[in-house]
Design a protein around this motif. Structure first.
Motif, short mmCIF file in Angstrom:
data_model
loop_
_atom_site.label_atom_id
_atom_site.label_comp_id
_atom_site.label_asym_id
_atom_site.label_seq_id
_atom_site.Cartn_x
_atom_site.Cartn_y
_atom_site.Cartn_z
N MET A 1 33.32 -18.65 0.57
CA MET A 1 31.68 -18.30 0.42
C MET A 1 31.40 -18.23 -1.16
O MET A 1 32.00 -17.49 -1.71
N ILE A 2 30.27 -18.63 -1.68
CA ILE A 2 29.71 -18.86 -2.89
C ILE A 2 28.70 -17.62 -3.15
O ILE A 2 27.62 -17.72 -2.38
N THR A 3 29.09 -16.50 -3.54
CA THR A 3 27.96 -15.48 -3.93
C THR A 3 27.05 -15.74 -4.94
O THR A 3 27.22 -16.10 -5.90
N VAL A 4 25.54 -15.36 -4.52
CA VAL A 4 24.76 -15.72 -5.43
C VAL A 4 23.74 -14.46 -5.87
O VAL A 4 23.41 -13.79 -4.85
N LEU A 5 23.41 -14.41 -6.95
CA LEU A 5 22.32 -13.34 -7.41
C LEU A 5 21.11 -14.05 -7.85
O LEU A 5 21.07 -14.84 -8.78
N LEU A 6 19.82 -13.46 -7.41
CA LEU A 6 18.64 -13.98 -7.65
C LEU A 6 18.08 -13.04 -8.83
O LEU A 6 17.72 -11.92 -8.49
N VAL A 7 17.75 -13.65 -9.87
CA VAL A 7 17.29 -12.81 -11.30
C VAL A 7 15.85 -13.53 -11.40
O VAL A 7 15.82 -14.47 -12.17
N ASP A 8 14.71 -12.80 -10.84
CA ASP A 8 13.42 -13.49 -11.09
C ASP A 8 12.31 -12.49 -10.79
O ASP A 8 12.52 -11.74 -9.97
N ASP A 9 11.42 -12.12 -11.69
CA ASP A 9 10.31 -11.54 -11.57
C ASP A 9 9.23 -11.89 -10.42
O ASP A 9 8.46 -10.69 -10.04
N ASP A 10 9.20 -12.82 -9.85
CA ASP A 10 8.33 -13.32 -8.95
C ASP A 10 8.99 -13.08 -7.48
O ASP A 10 10.02 -13.70 -7.27
N ALA A 11 8.46 -12.14 -6.67
CA ALA A 11 8.96 -11.57 -5.66
C ALA A 11 8.83 -13.00 -4.54
O ALA A 11 9.95 -13.28 -3.78
N MET A 12 7.90 -13.50 -4.67
CA MET A 12 7.94 -14.86 -3.68
C MET A 12 8.87 -16.14 -4.19
O MET A 12 9.34 -16.66 -3.17
N VAL A 13 9.08 -16.13 -5.39
CA VAL A 13 10.06 -17.06 -5.73
C VAL A 13 11.45 -16.52 -5.17
O VAL A 13 12.08 -17.57 -4.77
N ARG A 14 11.74 -15.29 -5.29
CA ARG A 14 13.10 -14.72 -4.78
C ARG A 14 13.33 -14.96 -3.18
O ARG A 14 14.15 -15.38 -2.49
N THR A 15 11.89 -14.58 -2.47
CA THR A 15 12.05 -14.90 -1.04
C THR A 15 12.22 -16.33 -0.82
O THR A 15 13.07 -16.75 0.16
N GLY A 31 22.10 -10.23 -3.74
CA GLY A 31 21.31 -9.24 -4.31
C GLY A 31 20.17 -9.96 -5.17
O GLY A 31 20.10 -11.40 -5.53
N GLU A 32 19.39 -9.08 -5.40
CA GLU A 32 18.07 -9.45 -6.24
C GLU A 32 17.85 -8.44 -7.46
O GLU A 32 17.89 -7.56 -7.19
N ALA A 33 17.18 -9.16 -8.41
CA ALA A 33 16.64 -8.43 -9.34
C ALA A 33 15.29 -8.98 -9.79
O ALA A 33 15.05 -10.11 -10.27
N GLY A 34 14.38 -8.00 -10.34
CA GLY A 34 13.15 -8.46 -10.83
C GLY A 34 12.91 -8.61 -12.50
O GLY A 34 11.90 -8.86 -12.76
N ASP A 35 14.00 -8.14 -13.09
CA ASP A 35 14.11 -8.23 -14.57
C ASP A 35 15.30 -8.22 -15.06
O ASP A 35 16.41 -7.84 -14.29
N GLY A 36 15.47 -8.55 -16.33
CA GLY A 36 16.83 -8.93 -16.96
C GLY A 36 17.82 -7.79 -16.90
O GLY A 36 19.14 -7.82 -16.55
N GLU A 37 17.45 -6.69 -17.14
CA GLU A 37 18.07 -5.41 -17.39
C GLU A 37 18.63 -4.99 -15.95
O GLU A 37 19.90 -4.98 -16.01
N THR A 38 17.89 -5.22 -15.14
CA THR A 38 18.28 -4.86 -13.80
C THR A 38 19.50 -5.88 -13.20
O THR A 38 20.51 -5.56 -12.60
N GLY A 39 19.02 -7.13 -13.54
CA GLY A 39 20.05 -8.29 -13.22
C GLY A 39 21.30 -8.11 -13.86
O GLY A 39 22.56 -8.08 -13.23
N LEU A 40 21.70 -7.54 -14.92
CA LEU A 40 22.91 -7.29 -15.61
C LEU A 40 23.61 -6.20 -14.97
O LEU A 40 24.71 -6.38 -14.92
N THR A 41 22.82 -5.28 -14.48
CA THR A 41 23.47 -4.29 -13.73
C THR A 41 24.05 -4.55 -12.64
O THR A 41 25.24 -4.18 -12.03
N MET A 42 23.28 -5.61 -11.76
CA MET A 42 23.60 -5.96 -10.64
C MET A 42 24.89 -6.89 -10.83
O MET A 42 25.87 -6.96 -9.84
N ILE A 43 24.90 -7.69 -11.64
CA ILE A 43 25.99 -8.53 -12.38
C ILE A 43 27.42 -7.81 -12.20
O ILE A 43 28.30 -8.29 -11.76
#
Length: 219
Positions: A1-15, A31-43
């Motif tokens: 299984m390939i795990t993917v994290l979505l990092v984009d500030d547009d909720a519709m794009v993430r959906t 997981g999903e993140a709406g900004d880069g800093e949160t994205g790094l934390t989730m990574i």
């Protein structure tokens, strides 16, 4: 299984991306993140295999994320999401070792294929027309063009030049083989030699060098 994290500030794009990715049994959005800093934390917390990363975001943009990831020994592979009007940002992202870029309005099969390609370690490029636009934006230095032309003229054989041009136009290995009546193994061998001669390690860098050399002029 390939795990993917979505990092984009547009909720519709993430959906939309979550729905597309969720339809493939080999992929899983963790997981999903709406900004880069949160994205790094989730990574750091989730250790995803692949990150789909927007460029323009609040708090910390995609380029900032790539800069921080370059400091890690076990950074995930990154597929940058872009639109037509962000070519300059895409070029900067590729130079910061992003593994590829993809249009946000790409067809679902292309998105899935790009994620899998990046996971394998292969570069993922947008359709040839968009690839050509990005490559062209990187070729505004006349001195670099002159030097590249000289190097390519001296280093590439006629067959290697044919393969290189088709690769730079966005054709897959199979398409190159079909066009030139070569086996897949022969195409791969030619590409390996091309990468070595151009001192590059991926198709994106090779395509830029080929464009710099003027080999796509008139095509």
């Amino acid at each position: 299984m390939i795990t993917v994290l979505l990092v984009d500030d547009d909720a519709m794009v993430r959906t939309g991306l979550r729905m597309i990715i969720g339809g493939d049994e080999e992929l899983e959005v963790v997981g999903e993140a709406g900004d880069g800093e949160t994205g790094l934390t989730m990574i750091d917390e989730l250790s995803p295999d692949v990150v789909l990363l927007d460029i323009r975001m609040p708090v910390l943009d995609g380029l900032g994320v790539l800069e921080r990831l370059s400091e890690l020994d076990d950074a995930p592979r990154v597929l940058v999401l872009t639109t037509f009007n962000t070519d300059d940002y895409v070029l900067r992202a590729l130079r910061k070792q992003a593994q590829g870029f993809l249009l946000k309005d790409a067809d679902p099969p292309e998105i899935v294929a790009a994620i899998k390609a990046v996971h394998r370690g292969d570069p993922a490029l947008s359709p040839p027309a968009v690839t050509a636009t990005v490559i062209a934006a990187a070729t505004d230095n006349a001195k670099a063009v002159s030097t590249a032309k000289k190097q390519l003229a001296q280093q590439l054989t006629g067959r290697e030049r044919e393969v290189a041009v088709l690769m730079a136009r966005g054709l897959t290995n199979a398409e190159i083989g079909s066009r030139l009546f070569l086996s897949l193994a022969t195409v791969k061998a030619n590409l390996s030699r091309i990468f070595t001669k151009l001192d590059v390690d991926n198709r994106v860098s090779a395509a830029m060098a080929i464009r710099d050399a003027g080999l796509l002029d008139g095509i």
